[in-house]
Design a protein around this motif. Structure first.
Motif, mmCIF file in Angstrom:
data_model
loop_
_atom_site.group_PDB
_atom_site.id
_atom_site.type_symbol
_atom_site.label_atom_id
_atom_site.label_comp_id
_atom_site.label_asym_id
_atom_site.label_seq_id
_atom_site.Cartn_x
_atom_site.Cartn_y
_atom_site.Cartn_z
ATOM 1 N N TYR A 271 -37.170 8.669 -29.913
ATOM 2 C CA TYR A 271 -36.344 7.754 -29.136
ATOM 3 C C TYR A 271 -34.865 8.109 -29.222
ATOM 4 C CZ TYR A 271 -35.890 5.399 -33.675
ATOM 5 O OH TYR A 271 -35.665 5.115 -34.984
ATOM 6 N N THR A 272 -34.480 8.995 -30.148
ATOM 7 C CA THR A 272 -33.090 9.447 -30.236
ATOM 8 C C THR A 272 -32.926 10.623 -29.276
ATOM 9 O OG1 THR A 272 -33.760 10.672 -32.209
ATOM 10 C CG2 THR A 272 -32.557 8.630 -32.561
ATOM 11 N N VAL A 273 -32.796 10.253 -27.991
ATOM 12 C CA VAL A 273 -32.749 11.220 -26.901
ATOM 13 C C VAL A 273 -31.544 10.887 -26.026
ATOM 14 C CG1 VAL A 273 -33.969 11.999 -24.816
ATOM 15 C CG2 VAL A 273 -35.251 11.527 -26.914
ATOM 16 N N TYR A 274 -30.876 11.918 -25.560
ATOM 17 C CA TYR A 274 -29.777 11.732 -24.605
ATOM 18 C C TYR A 274 -29.963 12.738 -23.479
ATOM 19 C CZ TYR A 274 -25.157 11.220 -22.591
ATOM 20 O OH TYR A 274 -24.108 10.983 -21.725
ATOM 21 N N ASN A 275 -29.984 12.235 -22.259
ATOM 22 C CA ASN A 275 -30.192 13.070 -21.066
ATOM 23 C C ASN A 275 -31.414 13.971 -21.206
ATOM 24 O OD1 ASN A 275 -28.057 11.914 -19.720
ATOM 25 N ND2 ASN A 275 -26.615 13.540 -20.220
ATOM 26 N N GLY A 276 -32.492 13.409 -21.740
ATOM 27 C CA GLY A 276 -33.767 14.116 -21.825
ATOM 28 C C GLY A 276 -33.906 15.069 -22.998
ATOM 29 N N ARG A 277 -32.892 15.173 -23.849
ATOM 30 C CA ARG A 277 -32.950 16.103 -24.983
ATOM 31 C C ARG A 277 -32.896 15.338 -26.299
ATOM 32 N NH1 ARG A 277 -30.005 21.627 -24.048
ATOM 33 N NH2 ARG A 277 -30.822 21.724 -26.144
ATOM 34 N N GLU A 278 -33.747 15.761 -27.235
ATOM 35 C CA GLU A 278 -33.728 15.163 -28.568
ATOM 36 C C GLU A 278 -32.382 15.456 -29.224
ATOM 37 O OE1 GLU A 278 -37.059 16.609 -30.803
ATOM 38 O OE2 GLU A 278 -38.505 15.555 -29.557
ATOM 39 N N MET A 279 -31.852 14.467 -29.915
ATOM 40 C CA MET A 279 -30.535 14.595 -30.525
ATOM 41 C C MET A 279 -30.626 15.231 -31.911
ATOM 42 S SD MET A 279 -29.028 10.895 -29.346
ATOM 43 C CE MET A 279 -27.352 11.193 -29.876
ATOM 44 N N THR A 280 -29.602 15.990 -32.239
ATOM 45 C CA THR A 280 -29.507 16.585 -33.570
ATOM 46 C C THR A 280 -28.902 15.569 -34.540
ATOM 47 O OG1 THR A 280 -27.265 17.420 -33.224
ATOM 48 C CG2 THR A 280 -29.112 18.883 -32.571
ATOM 49 N N ASN A 281 -28.946 15.904 -35.811
ATOM 50 C CA ASN A 281 -28.325 15.040 -36.824
ATOM 51 C C ASN A 281 -26.847 14.809 -36.505
ATOM 52 O OD1 ASN A 281 -30.656 14.724 -38.391
ATOM 53 N ND2 ASN A 281 -30.242 16.581 -39.554
ATOM 54 N N ALA A 282 -26.137 15.861 -36.146
ATOM 55 C CA ALA A 282 -24.713 15.733 -35.836
ATOM 56 C C ALA A 282 -24.483 14.832 -34.629
ATOM 57 C CB ALA A 282 -24.087 17.116 -35.596
#
Length: 173
Positions: free
Chosen positions: A24-35
């Protein structure tokens, strides 16, 4: 999809694809990194009696299903051990979409605004922090268990900070 496990402190609202490994930690269809999570991820906080949050959850579930809100969780009971008299609902999203999510909350009757970043939340639960210490005290942990909890909290944040390009994995709750 509302997930109401009576054994959990929280009631969750996730998209059903969470069970097929989708994050669920996704932005514009891409999984988000820790940073990226540390820089952009956060939540709107809604404080209210449990009955009101149950009703709000029913209304907001469709926005999670439509992927307009990534996920939501809220207290089953007020966290009196943390000094709370009301339950807290946490409506998660990327900072860059928080105004869109706020507009959805406002349409459902939410009036008070309180935004907290994931970084701030993690800092509140770090070793020696008042929130972590108060929670451990309320759990009646002995000194050895408290030290293990502090070490675990420190290890988790250290991993996130030392691995900024790794895809973020939420902490089990």
């Amino acid at each position: 999809m509302i997930i109401d496990d009576p054994n959990s402190h929280f009631i969750f609202i996730f998209h059903p694809n969470i069970y097929s490994g989708e994050k669920y930690t996704v932005y514009n269809g891409r999984e988000m990194t820790n940073a990226q999570v540390m820089e952009h991820w956060g939540k709107w906080l809604v404080l209210a009696p449990r009955e009101r949050l149950d009703g709000l959850a029913q209304k907001l579930d469709r926005f999670v299903e439509a992927r307009l809100i990534p996920c939501i969780k809220y207290d089953r009971n007020p966290s009196k051990n943390l000094g709370m008299e009301e339950c807290v609902m946490m409506v998660y999203c990327d900072f860059r979409k928080r105004d869109q999510v706020w507009a959805l909350l406002k349409k459902q009757g939410v009036r008070l605004k309180a935004w907290v970043t994931e970084k701030e939340t993690m800092e509140l639960w770090m070793p020696g922090s008042p929130l972590l210490e108060r929670w451990m005290e309320s759990m009646n942990f002995d000194a050895a268990t408290k030290e293990l909890v502090r070490e675990d909290a420190g290890r988790r944040l250290k991993h996130i900070l030392e691995n900024p390009d790794e895809i973020f994995s939420p902490w089990e709750q």
